[in-house]
Design an enzyme around this catalytic site. Structure first.
Site, PDB file in Angstrom:
ATOM      1  CD  GLU A  17      -2.659   1.250   2.618  1.00 57.59           C
ATOM      2  OE1 GLU A  17      -2.549   0.335   3.459  1.00 57.59           O
ATOM      3  OE2 GLU A  17      -3.345   2.273   2.802  1.00 57.59           O
ATOM      4  CG  ASP A  45      -2.783   9.409   7.604  1.00 59.20           C
ATOM      5  OD1 ASP A  45      -2.669   8.194   7.859  1.00 59.20           O
ATOM      6  OD2 ASP A  45      -3.046   9.849   6.478  1.00 59.20           O
TER       7      ASP A  45
HETATM    8  O1  LIG Z   1      -0.937   3.248  10.685  1.00 62.87           O
HETATM    9  P1  LIG Z   1      -1.706   2.067  11.142  1.00 62.87           P
HETATM   10  O2  LIG Z   1      -2.363   2.310  12.455  1.00 62.87           O
HETATM   11  O3  LIG Z   1      -0.898   0.827  11.044  1.00 62.87           O
HETATM   12  O4  LIG Z   1      -2.951   1.888  10.090  1.00 62.87           O
HETATM   13  C1  LIG Z   1      -2.756   1.511   8.670  1.00 62.87           C
HETATM   14  C2  LIG Z   1      -2.688   2.690   7.824  1.00 62.87           C
HETATM   15  O5  LIG Z   1      -1.564   3.443   8.194  1.00 62.87           O
HETATM   16  C3  LIG Z   1      -2.776   2.737   6.300  1.00 62.87           C
HETATM   17  O6  LIG Z   1      -3.604   1.787   5.750  1.00 62.87           O
HETATM   18  C4  LIG Z   1      -3.253   4.140   6.042  1.00 62.87           C
HETATM   19  C5  LIG Z   1      -2.468   5.235   6.039  1.00 62.87           C
HETATM   20  N1  LIG Z   1      -3.195   6.367   5.891  1.00 62.87           N
HETATM   21  C6  LIG Z   1      -4.501   6.029   5.851  1.00 62.87           C
HETATM   22  C7  LIG Z   1      -5.641   6.809   5.774  1.00 62.87           C
HETATM   23  C8  LIG Z   1      -6.882   6.196   5.777  1.00 62.87           C
HETATM   24  C9  LIG Z   1      -6.988   4.808   5.830  1.00 62.87           C
HETATM   25  C10 LIG Z   1      -5.834   4.007   5.916  1.00 62.87           C
HETATM   26  C11 LIG Z   1      -4.596   4.605   5.940  1.00 62.87           C
END
Ligand SMILES: O=P(O)(O)OC[C@@H](O)[C@@H](O)c1c[nH]c2ccccc12
Length: 272
Positions: A50, A61
């Site tokens: 991703e 974020d």
């Molecule tokens: O950072 P975490 O808590 O591991 O969560 C995944 C995430 O970072 C990634 O999928 C993501 C980064 N920015 C986002 C914004 C919305 C949804 C998802 C995301």
């Protein structure tokens, strides 16, 4: 033709394994380093990449990913350069690549042009967190025409009706957000995750991947036991932040991803 995402999830499902989906911010600390990193993430055990598109106002974020976006913007990362990088990566790898972009970035680029160029570059899927499926109409046709799968999000607070609607709209996988909060928060209720993943699985055959708050190999193993995919973002981005000046940046991050994957392999997923 089946998509790279569909093939990856079905191969893993046959082995009763969950997919490891690793998030990195494209261009953090530079696009050159992202390009070095992606093949190493794959070697270390990532099943899907991703890639975040840096944006100045990333509402979903937490601080870790916000700062990564700032570094990426400072290093001059543009959406155009990210797509060019994906096409170079495609000469060497067939790993599914999903872009995570806020709607503004795509809109500024031009929806149709974006879909055409992303599809041609070899992007497989798209997560636009501020564009729910009800508002995705203008993107749907150009995305489908370019082979881009639109991935939508469900939250613990989603109603039954919403769950049914979103699960049916989402292609490639359904992104289940494990908590109501921002990226990088702490995962504490794997039981609730399991219950909600089961509800989604009852209404849709589409794989369900869980993200937000998966930070350690232990978390990754626990989530792998109850879902089709495990998404790790902030914990990886933290490693990049800590080692971004080191010659061994790529190896450090790969070591962490390998540990996540090993913990997942030890657990068979509960399904289907
Ligand atoms: O950072 P975490 O808590 O591991 O969560 C995944 C995430 O970072 C990634 O999928 C993501 C980064 N920015 C986002 C914004 C919305 C949804 C998802 C995301």
């Amino acid at each position: 033709m089946t998509s790279r995402l569909d093939r990856t999830f079905s191969r893993l499902r046959d082995g009763r394994q969950a997919a490891l989906i690793t998030y990195v911010m494209a261009g953090d600390p530079s696009l050159h380093e992202t390009e070095q990193l992606v093949p190493k993430l794959e070697e270390a055990g990532a099943d899907v990449i991703e890639l975040g598109v840096p944006f100045s106002d990333p509402i979903a974020d937490g601080p870790v990913i916000q700062q990564a976006a700032e570094r990426a913007l400072r290093s001059g990362t543009s959406l155009r350069a990210i797509l060019q990088m994906v096409s170079r990566l495609r000469q060497h790898t067939q790993i599914p690549i999903v872009l995570m972009a806020y709607y503004n970035s795509i809109h500024a680029f031009g929806l149709e042009r974006f879909c055409r160029e992303a599809g041609a570059a070899g992007v497989d899927g798209l997560i636009v967190p501020d564009m729910p499926p009800d508002e995705s109409k203008p993107l749907k046709e150009p995305a489908a025409a370019s082979g881009l799968q639109l991935i939508f999000l469900l939250a613990p607070t989603s109603t039954n009706q919403r769950r049914t609607y979103v699960a049916r709209q989402s292609k490639g996988f359904v992104y289940y957000v494990s908590l109501t909060g921002i990226t990088g928060a702490k995962l504490n209720n794997v039981d609730e995750v399991r219950r909600n993943v089961e509800k989604i699985r009852k209404i849709s055959p589409t794989p369900v991947a869980v993200g937000f708050g998966v930070a350690t190999p232990e978390d990754a193993g626990n989530v792998a036991a109850v879902a089709d995919g495990v998404i790790v973002g902030s914990a990886i981005v933290k490693q990049i932040a800590a080692h971004r000046q080191d010659a061994g940046l790529v190896e450090h991050v790969a070591g962490f991803v390998h540990a996540l994957k090993s913990a997942m392999t030890a657990r068979q997923t509960s399904r289907r």
